[in-house]
Motif scaffolding. Structure first.
Motif, PDB file in Angstrom:
ATOM      1  N   ARG A  42      36.037  64.309  45.821  1.00 60.74           N
ATOM      2  CA  ARG A  42      35.920  65.513  46.520  1.00 60.74           C
ATOM      3  C   ARG A  42      36.245  65.216  48.114  1.00 60.74           C
ATOM      4  N   HIS A  43      37.098  65.951  48.637  1.00 66.34           N
ATOM      5  CA  HIS A  43      37.851  65.841  49.912  1.00 66.34           C
ATOM      6  C   HIS A  43      38.063  64.048  50.042  1.00 66.34           C
ATOM      7  N   ARG A  44      38.910  63.711  49.068  1.00 67.56           N
ATOM      8  CA  ARG A  44      39.537  62.302  48.873  1.00 67.56           C
ATOM      9  C   ARG A  44      38.516  61.310  48.720  1.00 67.56           C
ATOM     10  N   VAL A  45      37.037  61.564  48.416  1.00 70.80           N
ATOM     11  CA  VAL A  45      36.246  60.603  48.172  1.00 70.80           C
ATOM     12  C   VAL A  45      35.706  60.519  46.686  1.00 70.80           C
ATOM     13  N   LEU A  46      35.489  59.473  46.033  1.00 71.99           N
ATOM     14  CA  LEU A  46      35.293  59.619  44.638  1.00 71.99           C
ATOM     15  C   LEU A  46      33.557  59.623  44.615  1.00 71.99           C
ATOM     16  N   THR A  47      33.263  60.421  43.613  1.00 72.46           N
ATOM     17  CA  THR A  47      31.899  60.775  43.789  1.00 72.46           C
ATOM     18  C   THR A  47      30.881  60.042  42.711  1.00 72.46           C
ATOM     19  N   ARG A  48      31.374  59.481  41.853  1.00 78.21           N
ATOM     20  CA  ARG A  48      30.694  58.625  40.669  1.00 78.21           C
ATOM     21  C   ARG A  48      30.616  56.985  40.857  1.00 78.21           C
ATOM     22  N   VAL A  49      31.525  56.590  41.682  1.00 78.48           N
ATOM     23  CA  VAL A  49      31.633  55.012  41.702  1.00 78.48           C
ATOM     24  C   VAL A  49      31.903  54.594  43.148  1.00 78.48           C
ATOM     25  N   ASP A  50      31.688  53.389  43.472  1.00 78.51           N
ATOM     26  CA  ASP A  50      31.859  52.718  44.690  1.00 78.51           C
ATOM     27  C   ASP A  50      33.349  52.133  44.535  1.00 78.51           C
ATOM     28  N   GLU A  51      34.442  53.039  45.048  1.00 78.10           N
ATOM     29  CA  GLU A  51      35.634  52.378  44.881  1.00 78.10           C
ATOM     30  C   GLU A  51      36.003  50.998  45.275  1.00 78.10           C
ATOM     31  N   ALA A  52      35.551  50.537  46.189  1.00 78.84           N
ATOM     32  CA  ALA A  52      35.674  49.369  47.007  1.00 78.84           C
ATOM     33  C   ALA A  52      35.224  48.270  45.940  1.00 78.84           C
ATOM     34  N   GLU A  53      34.016  48.447  45.509  1.00 76.51           N
ATOM     35  CA  GLU A  53      33.342  47.389  44.390  1.00 76.51           C
ATOM     36  C   GLU A  53      34.136  47.478  43.398  1.00 76.51           C
ATOM     37  N   VAL A  54      34.677  48.621  42.581  1.00 76.87           N
ATOM     38  CA  VAL A  54      35.107  48.500  41.517  1.00 76.87           C
ATOM     39  C   VAL A  54      36.727  47.780  41.507  1.00 76.87           C
ATOM     40  N   LEU A  55      37.369  47.924  42.688  1.00 76.33           N
ATOM     41  CA  LEU A  55      38.620  47.519  42.805  1.00 76.33           C
ATOM     42  C   LEU A  55      38.419  45.772  43.241  1.00 76.33           C
ATOM     43  N   ALA A  56      37.271  45.484  44.052  1.00 73.05           N
ATOM     44  CA  ALA A  56      37.097  44.051  44.064  1.00 73.05           C
ATOM     45  C   ALA A  56      36.716  43.270  42.875  1.00 73.05           C
ATOM     46  N   GLU A  57      35.841  43.701  42.019  1.00 74.33           N
ATOM     47  CA  GLU A  57      35.692  43.233  40.766  1.00 74.33           C
ATOM     48  C   GLU A  57      36.945  43.091  39.882  1.00 74.33           C
ATOM     49  N   ALA A  58      37.449  44.159  39.805  1.00 75.30           N
ATOM     50  CA  ALA A  58      38.970  44.235  39.169  1.00 75.30           C
ATOM     51  C   ALA A  58      39.844  43.132  39.621  1.00 75.30           C
ATOM     52  N   ALA A  59      40.243  43.017  40.630  1.00 74.47           N
ATOM     53  CA  ALA A  59      41.006  41.774  41.366  1.00 74.47           C
ATOM     54  C   ALA A  59      40.477  40.543  40.763  1.00 74.47           C
ATOM     55  N   ALA A  60      39.135  40.350  40.878  1.00 74.68           N
ATOM     56  CA  ALA A  60      38.524  39.087  40.493  1.00 74.68           C
ATOM     57  C   ALA A  60      38.706  38.621  39.347  1.00 74.68           C
ATOM     58  N   ARG A  61      38.597  39.874  38.464  1.00 75.60           N
ATOM     59  CA  ARG A  61      38.712  39.574  36.870  1.00 75.60           C
ATOM     60  C   ARG A  61      40.089  39.363  36.472  1.00 75.60           C
ATOM     61  N   ALA A  62      41.131  40.220  36.995  1.00 75.15           N
ATOM     62  CA  ALA A  62      42.507  39.983  36.701  1.00 75.15           C
ATOM     63  C   ALA A  62      42.971  38.714  36.992  1.00 75.15           C
ATOM     64  N   ALA A  63      42.312  37.832  38.005  1.00 77.58           N
ATOM     65  CA  ALA A  63      42.967  36.591  38.250  1.00 77.58           C
ATOM     66  C   ALA A  63      42.343  35.679  37.266  1.00 77.58           C
ATOM     67  N   ALA A  64      40.924  35.978  36.768  1.00 75.25           N
ATOM     68  CA  ALA A  64      40.458  34.799  35.951  1.00 75.25           C
ATOM     69  C   ALA A  64      41.151  35.194  34.558  1.00 75.25           C
ATOM     70  N   VAL A  65      41.527  36.447  33.927  1.00 72.62           N
ATOM     71  CA  VAL A  65      42.023  36.757  32.850  1.00 72.62           C
ATOM     72  C   VAL A  65      43.383  35.867  32.779  1.00 72.62           C
ATOM     73  N   ARG A  66      44.138  36.080  33.916  1.00 72.10           N
ATOM     74  CA  ARG A  66      45.608  35.474  34.054  1.00 72.10           C
ATOM     75  C   ARG A  66      45.273  33.771  33.811  1.00 72.10           C
ATOM     76  N   GLU A  67      44.237  33.328  34.513  1.00 68.81           N
ATOM     77  CA  GLU A  67      44.149  31.719  34.379  1.00 68.81           C
ATOM     78  C   GLU A  67      43.675  31.317  32.980  1.00 68.81           C
ATOM     79  N   ARG A  68      42.960  32.449  32.089  1.00 72.00           N
ATOM     80  CA  ARG A  68      42.356  31.845  30.700  1.00 72.00           C
ATOM     81  C   ARG A  68      43.768  32.075  29.902  1.00 72.00           C
ATOM     82  N   ALA A  69      44.684  32.786  30.145  1.00 71.88           N
ATOM     83  CA  ALA A  69      45.734  33.208  29.210  1.00 71.88           C
ATOM     84  C   ALA A  69      46.714  32.297  29.452  1.00 71.88           C
ATOM     85  N   GLY A  70      46.775  31.781  30.701  1.00 74.66           N
ATOM     86  CA  GLY A  70      47.911  30.481  31.075  1.00 74.66           C
ATOM     87  C   GLY A  70      48.871  31.546  31.380  1.00 74.66           C
ATOM     88  N   LEU A  71      48.885  32.502  32.362  1.00 71.26           N
ATOM     89  CA  LEU A  71      49.758  33.350  32.887  1.00 71.26           C
ATOM     90  C   LEU A  71      49.693  33.249  34.410  1.00 71.26           C
TER      91      LEU A  71
END
Length: 446
Positions: free
Chosen positions: A415-444
């Motif tokens: 709504r007017h460029r603001v997400l209504t259901r989730v905290d976007e900053a929190e979602v993206l911060a957790e996604a970035a941290a998990r992406a780095a951890a997955v790469r490490e576990r996969a040897g990538l």
């Protein structure tokens, strides 16, 4: 253009309304109970619980992404500049095996955030290993989805964790269908899926399509992606992928043929004759697979929708980008500036995409009786404001910055460029941290 009503939940206007299946007009869209109840040059006489001032805006159907690997969102950038089999065997499969259920949930949620910001409320997910996590992420975001489980029972090179019998693969999908088909107030539906001919038996193909038909949904399958696939099909089945699927009775309106890059004239005719829809993924096709003859397919009567594919094979998860690219590439392929005009591409991104997923009766256009999945576009930006034809500019000039508000089932997700259901900053911060951890576990680790 309306039915008799005494009041509405939401009134949007006055705006340039682009229904897609009928002529654009300056007027109003009204919504009650998540359903479009009125379109017209004037609002209805009854009261509205809420009015959205859309003066100077454009209202369009929400976009449909017919091929979107939500569980791959954490893998963006993992497979740049490699061929398909290296991409799959050395990058994607190790990445997928390294994911846990929470990773998949966050990946799907982050993917949904990107879809919403690009005006998309319906995705067809061809599957991952943790469907329950993916489903929870999508349900949290509030978008529609066809959920699948990437299913394989044959072929070489599969990780040990992905090896299962035909019976096991089917039983697992049946269980997921019983849990998720119709969940999240009907926004989630299950879709039986097949990975690719390299990794599925004929028994699995036949049983999967039969189950999809019985459930009233579509089966999804990567089809004719690379020349090597057709060569493999000829060596193991005696003919090309599309012809073999037709011989099995699998080619039809309830099989979504994803990519369909390497097909000949006869196969295009078969797709059209059988009513088999195609998901065109312009960016990932150009990056990894080749250039499909989409304009030829459309001319032949094939229903074609647009898809982004996954973040590792595209990096830009935007149907907006796919519209522009699909149009430009087909013009260049044919050396014909009239090929695949903007109106046809807009249909591919909306109503034809919905039809390809078996949901054209529900979404994909603005019509009374359909669900209120729509986007309010703000054209007052440098890329759009001077456009001579604003409808054509929805394909040729639109960017994510023009997406002002997004509704799914009549609910504002943006709504007017603001997400209504989730905290976007929190979602993206957790996604970035998990992406780095997955790469490490996969040897990538790069």
């Amino acid at each position: 253009m309306t039915r008799s009503i005494t009041g509405v939940d939401l009134r949007i206007g006055p705006a340039l309304v682009v229904p897609v299946t009928s002529a654009p007009f300056l007027g109003w869209v009204e919504v009650t109970g998540g359903e479009i109840v009125h379109l017209g040059p004037e609002p209805t006489a009854g009261p509205a619980a809420e009015t959205y001032d859309a003066a100077g805006r454009i209202v369009i159907p929400a976009f449909v992404n017919t091929h979107c690997h939500t569980s791959q969102q954490l893998g963006r950038g993992l497979a740049d500049d490699v061929d398909l089999l290296t991409w799959l065997h050395k990058r994607i499969w190790p990445y997928e095996v390294a994911l846990d259920e929470r990773d998949s949930e966050v990946s799907a949620l982050a993917c949904a955030v990107e879809q919403i910001r690009n005006g998309c409320t319906l995705v067809a997910d061809p599957g991952g290993r943790h469907v329950d996590g993916m489903a929870r992420g999508l349900a949290t975001a509030g978008i529609r989805a066809l959920l699948g489980r990437s299913t394989m029972d044959d072929g070489d090179g599969r990780p040990p964790a992905d090896r299962e019998t035909t019976a096991e693969a089917l039983a697992r999908q049946d269980e997921l269908a019983s849990r998720w088909h119709g969940a999240a107030d009907g926004r989630l539906r299950f879709s039986y899926t097949l990975r690719t001919l390299f990794n599925v038996s004929d028994e699995l193909i036949t049983a999967t399509v039969e189950r999809a038909r019985a459930l009233g949904t579509v089966a999804q399958m990567h089809v004719a992606e690379i020349p090597e696939e057709n060569a493999y099909a000829r060596a193991t089945r005696g003919t090309s992928t599309v012809r073999h699927l037709d011989r099995l009775g699998a080619l039809g309106p309830d099989l979504l043929a994803v990519h369909a890059v390497w097909v000949d004239d006869e196969e295009i005719g078969l797709l059209a004759e059988r009513g088999c829809p195609v998901s065109h993924n312009a960016a990932s096709n150009l990056k990894i697979l080749g250039t499909p003859r989409i304009a030829d397919m459309v001319d032949a009567g094939v229903v074609v929708g647009l898809g982004t594919d996954g973040a590792p094979s595209n990096n830009r998860m935007s149907v907006i980008d796919e519209m522009w690219l699909a149009s430009i590439v087909q013009k260049g392929l044919r050396r014909d500036p009239t090929a695949l005009p903007a109106a046809a591409v807009l249909r591919m991104a909306t109503i034809d995409g919905a039809r390809a997923l078996g949901l054209g009766h529900l979404v994909g256009s603005l019509e009374p009786g359909k669900r209120a999945d729509l986007v309010v576009v703000d054209p007052r930006t440098p890329n759009f404001a001077t456009a001579a034809d604003p409808v054509s500019a929805l394909v040729t000039a639109l960017k994510s910055e023009n997406v002002e508000s997004v509704l799914c089932d009549g609910e504002f997700l943006l709504r007017h460029r603001v997400l209504t259901r989730v905290d976007e900053a929190e979602v993206l911060a957790e996604a970035a941290a998990r992406a780095a951890a997955v790469r490490e576990r996969a040897g990538l680790v790069f």
